[in-house]
Write a protein that holds these residues in place. Structure first.
Motif, PDB file in Angstrom:
ATOM      1  N   GLU A  77      39.753  74.908  46.643  1.00  0.00           N
ATOM      2  CA  GLU A  77      39.353  76.270  46.281  1.00  0.00           C
ATOM      3  C   GLU A  77      37.833  76.420  46.294  1.00  0.00           C
ATOM      4  O   GLU A  77      37.294  77.399  46.839  1.00  0.00           O
ATOM      5  CB  GLU A  77      39.895  76.629  44.893  1.00  0.00           C
ATOM      6  N   VAL A  80      36.501  76.477  49.925  1.00  0.00           N
ATOM      7  CA  VAL A  80      36.791  77.724  50.627  1.00  0.00           C
ATOM      8  C   VAL A  80      35.877  78.842  50.136  1.00  0.00           C
ATOM      9  O   VAL A  80      35.351  79.632  50.936  1.00  0.00           O
ATOM     10  CB  VAL A  80      38.274  78.097  50.455  1.00  0.00           C
ATOM     11  N   ARG A 106      48.682  76.465  51.065  1.00  0.00           N
ATOM     12  CA  ARG A 106      48.680  77.929  51.067  1.00  0.00           C
ATOM     13  C   ARG A 106      48.874  78.488  49.659  1.00  0.00           C
ATOM     14  O   ARG A 106      48.233  79.471  49.285  1.00  0.00           O
ATOM     15  CB  ARG A 106      49.761  78.475  52.003  1.00  0.00           C
ATOM     16  N   LEU A 109      45.635  78.462  47.815  1.00  0.00           N
ATOM     17  CA  LEU A 109      44.718  79.495  48.291  1.00  0.00           C
ATOM     18  C   LEU A 109      45.159  80.883  47.837  1.00  0.00           C
ATOM     19  O   LEU A 109      44.325  81.713  47.462  1.00  0.00           O
ATOM     20  CB  LEU A 109      44.615  79.436  49.809  1.00  0.00           C
ATOM     21  N   TRP A 115      42.973  85.942  50.236  1.00  0.00           N
ATOM     22  CA  TRP A 115      42.807  85.695  51.658  1.00  0.00           C
ATOM     23  C   TRP A 115      44.142  85.825  52.396  1.00  0.00           C
ATOM     24  O   TRP A 115      45.192  85.394  51.900  1.00  0.00           O
ATOM     25  CB  TRP A 115      42.258  84.291  51.897  1.00  0.00           C
ATOM     26  N   THR A 117      46.554  84.335  54.784  1.00  0.00           N
ATOM     27  CA  THR A 117      46.727  82.916  55.079  1.00  0.00           C
ATOM     28  C   THR A 117      48.040  82.672  55.811  1.00  0.00           C
ATOM     29  O   THR A 117      49.084  83.181  55.409  1.00  0.00           O
ATOM     30  CB  THR A 117      46.729  82.080  53.773  1.00  0.00           C
TER      31      THR A 117
END
Length: 203
Positions: A77, A80, A106, A109, A115, A117
């Motif tokens: 995390e 990103v 995924r 995230l 986001w 994804t």
């Protein structure tokens, strides 16, 4: 920033596919600066794939401290968010280690941000039956949440074997689109565009 997670088994050809995919995304991007950033997850600090990608002039960031689907979710995390803040790419390509679970990556995230994804999974047509027999649960985890599955190394099998592998793979994920490829050859840009659309819910 849109995120594509590239999963697959060790030796399935992820880095070769990643090189082609990144080049295609860059060639179609209208964004200046760094339209594509690659995030590598290497268990070993040798970083062989990272060196290959860097030699091909891609901006590569690394997570070395373990598998990103389990021990390093917080670091994932953080990485990103730093990439988005410092580089603002149009696309972030995450090449996970062959031992990672793309669905867990995924989930991390999605829990961390908003986001878009998607998951692309690779299978090795030549070694498919051996891998699925040796690691059935792992195979399921790799494939079950992918939007796209690339059946790679079709140059190593005959047409009947190729059809058998694709039919078998579809039993693990009937909703995924499966594309047979030989990544040692240049794939058409239309394929990569379709993959992006399918992964991000636009196909």
């Amino acid at each position: 920033m849109k995120i594509i997670i590239l999963g697959g088994f060790l030796g399935a050809g992820k880095t070769t596919v990643l090189l082609q995919y990144a080049r295609s995304l860059i060639s179609h991007s209208t964004q200046n600066g760094n339209p594509v950033v690659i995030l590598e997850n290497e268990i070993s600090e040798a970083g062989v794939d990272n060196q290959l990608l860097s030699r091909n002039h891609f901006l590569v960031k690394n997570i070395f401290s373990g598998c990103i689907c389990c021990t390093s979710s917080a670091q994932l995390e953080q990485s990103v968010r730093e990439i988005e803040r410092n580089y603002s790419p149009e696309y972030l390509l995450i090449e996970s280690t062959g031992m990672a679970y793309p669905d867990s990556v995924r989930r991390t995230l999605r829990d961390a941000g908003s986001w878009d994804t998607g998951i692309v999974a690779l299978v090795d047509c030549k070694r498919w039956h051996k891998v699925k027999c040796a690691m059935p649960d792992f195979v399921t985890s790799q494939l079950k949440d992918a939007s796209v599955i690339l059946a790679n190394k079709i140059d190593k099998v005959n047409e009947n074997e190729q059809r058998e592998v694709i039919a078998d793979v579809s039993r693990y994920n009937s909703s995924a689109r499966i594309f047979p490829i030989s990544a040692i050859k240049k794939q058409p840009d239309e394929l990569w565009t379709k993959i992006t659309s399918l992964c991000l819910g636009k196909g």
